[in-house]
Scaffold this motif. Structure first.
Motif, mmCIF file in Angstrom:
data_model
loop_
_atom_site.group_PDB
_atom_site.id
_atom_site.type_symbol
_atom_site.label_atom_id
_atom_site.label_comp_id
_atom_site.label_asym_id
_atom_site.label_seq_id
_atom_site.Cartn_x
_atom_site.Cartn_y
_atom_site.Cartn_z
ATOM 1 N N ILE A 24 11.586 -13.485 -19.137
ATOM 2 C CA ILE A 24 10.719 -12.484 -18.514
ATOM 3 C C ILE A 24 9.263 -12.881 -18.697
ATOM 4 O O ILE A 24 8.750 -12.894 -19.822
ATOM 5 C CB ILE A 24 10.972 -11.083 -19.108
ATOM 6 N N GLU A 25 8.587 -13.193 -17.602
ATOM 7 C CA GLU A 25 7.168 -13.478 -17.653
ATOM 8 C C GLU A 25 6.398 -12.166 -17.819
ATOM 9 O O GLU A 25 6.728 -11.155 -17.208
ATOM 10 C CB GLU A 25 6.721 -14.177 -16.370
ATOM 11 N N GLY A 26 5.366 -12.189 -18.657
ATOM 12 C CA GLY A 26 4.599 -10.965 -18.914
ATOM 13 C C GLY A 26 5.306 -10.033 -19.873
ATOM 14 O O GLY A 26 5.081 -8.819 -19.840
ATOM 15 N N LEU A 71 21.140 -13.818 -13.430
ATOM 16 C CA LEU A 71 20.038 -13.213 -12.677
ATOM 17 C C LEU A 71 20.378 -13.005 -11.202
ATOM 18 O O LEU A 71 19.781 -12.156 -10.545
ATOM 19 C CB LEU A 71 18.778 -14.064 -12.807
ATOM 20 N N SER A 72 21.330 -13.758 -10.677
ATOM 21 C CA SER A 72 21.738 -13.532 -9.287
ATOM 22 C C SER A 72 22.410 -12.168 -9.134
ATOM 23 O O SER A 72 22.186 -11.456 -8.142
ATOM 24 C CB SER A 72 22.679 -14.642 -8.816
ATOM 25 N N GLN A 73 23.215 -11.777 -10.123
ATOM 26 C CA GLN A 73 23.839 -10.454 -10.105
ATOM 27 C C GLN A 73 22.796 -9.369 -10.322
ATOM 28 O O GLN A 73 22.829 -8.318 -9.671
ATOM 29 C CB GLN A 73 24.921 -10.371 -11.189
ATOM 30 N N VAL A 82 12.357 -11.597 -8.950
ATOM 31 C CA VAL A 82 13.288 -12.505 -9.610
ATOM 32 C C VAL A 82 13.226 -13.862 -8.916
ATOM 33 O O VAL A 82 13.328 -13.948 -7.695
ATOM 34 C CB VAL A 82 14.735 -11.966 -9.568
ATOM 35 N N ASP A 83 13.059 -14.911 -9.701
ATOM 36 C CA ASP A 83 13.061 -16.275 -9.178
ATOM 37 C C ASP A 83 14.320 -16.978 -9.696
ATOM 38 O O ASP A 83 14.377 -17.414 -10.849
ATOM 39 C CB ASP A 83 11.808 -17.027 -9.637
ATOM 40 N N ILE A 84 15.332 -17.057 -8.836
ATOM 41 C CA ILE A 84 16.615 -17.628 -9.233
ATOM 42 C C ILE A 84 16.474 -19.105 -9.588
ATOM 43 O O ILE A 84 17.118 -19.596 -10.531
ATOM 44 C CB ILE A 84 17.670 -17.454 -8.116
ATOM 45 N N THR A 85 15.642 -19.836 -8.840
ATOM 46 C CA THR A 85 15.500 -21.277 -9.080
ATOM 47 C C THR A 85 14.910 -21.562 -10.455
ATOM 48 O O THR A 85 15.292 -22.528 -11.123
ATOM 49 C CB THR A 85 14.618 -21.913 -7.993
#
Length: 245
Positions: free
Chosen positions: A149-151, A188-190, A204-207
């Motif tokens: 988690i950024e931030g 994170l995709s779910q 959300v950035d899946i990559t």
């Protein structure tokens, strides 16, 4: 009244919550202090927290303790109080010596169990908020450890400044929910599907396998993800959020 396990995130009306004495060190400390009470001088009613009624039974060694949170008398410092005496109103000069209670009981405990009628009074009498904060920080440390988690520092600050958020997080530190807090970070995709389904403003950035905390408007949603609180009913397929999980 129906008796249910104590839930720190709240309860419905007309419900009695039950917990165990051994779970709270403050309860043992109080009961031990009652065995050898000391008289207090220069008593100030504005610092009087609660009443304890100790009940004995002639045919048993059992003792019951009834608790009632005290009333706040600070209002008398701004006005005045008195009584009618022989047809005249007589002001009471020293209102710091006034105590009052009523017929209501907030919670009852015996050697093993605590029966809670007033949720907040129970927490305030035993100053459980400090314990909730400690448990909440442990949960946030666990989530932070994933580094997904950024931030996160801003998320932590926003969560710890809100008493309701602190309670929701603290509940995640008990045995039943020990692995729930980080479940939303494992796939994170779910999690992204849930975010889209409930129209949550979370990036959300899946990559990169990362999520981003933007501001405090997202705090409740993040905590609900930690609680795995988003659901769909089995019959009606209605979607909702259970923040008391």
């Amino acid at each position: 009244m129906r008796v249910v396990p104590y839930n720190i995130t709240g309860c419905n009306d007309s419900i009695v919550e039950m917990s165990k004495v051994f779970e709270y060190t403050a309860v043992d400390s109080l009961k031990n202090s009652l065995k050898n009470p000391r008289q207090k001088f220069r008593f100030d009613t504005c610092r009087f927290d609660f009443f304890v009624y100790k009940v004995y039974f002639d045919d048993s060694d059992e003792e019951l303790f009834f608790f009632r949170k005290s009333k706040n008398f600070k209002t008398f410092q701004k006005g005045f109080v008195g009584k009618l005496f022989e047809g005249r109103f007589k002001k009471l000069a020293d209102t710091n010596k006034l105590l009052a209670t009523d017929e209501t009981i907030d919670f009852v405990l015996n050697d093993e169990d605590i029966y809670i009628f007033q949720h907040l009074s129970f927490e305030r009498v035993f100053d459980l908020n400090s314990e909730f904060s400690k448990q909440a920080k442990m949960v946030l440390d666990l989530v932070e450890g994933s580094s997904k988690i950024e931030g996160f520092d801003e998320l932590r600050k926003s969560a710890m400044e809100n008493g309701n958020y602190v309670k929701r997080l603290a509940k995640l530190n008990d045995g039943e929910n020990a692995n729930t807090a980080t479940l939303f970070l494992k796939d994170l995709s779910q999690t992204q599907k849930v975010i889209k389904e409930f129209n949550l403003d979370i990036e959300v950035d899946i990559t990169k396998n990362k999520m981003k905390f933007k501001d405090e408007s997202q705090t409740s949603s993040y905590i609900s993800l930690m609680q795995d609180a988003y659901y769909e009913t089995l019959i009606g397929k209605a979607k909702g959020i259970d923040e008391r999980r």
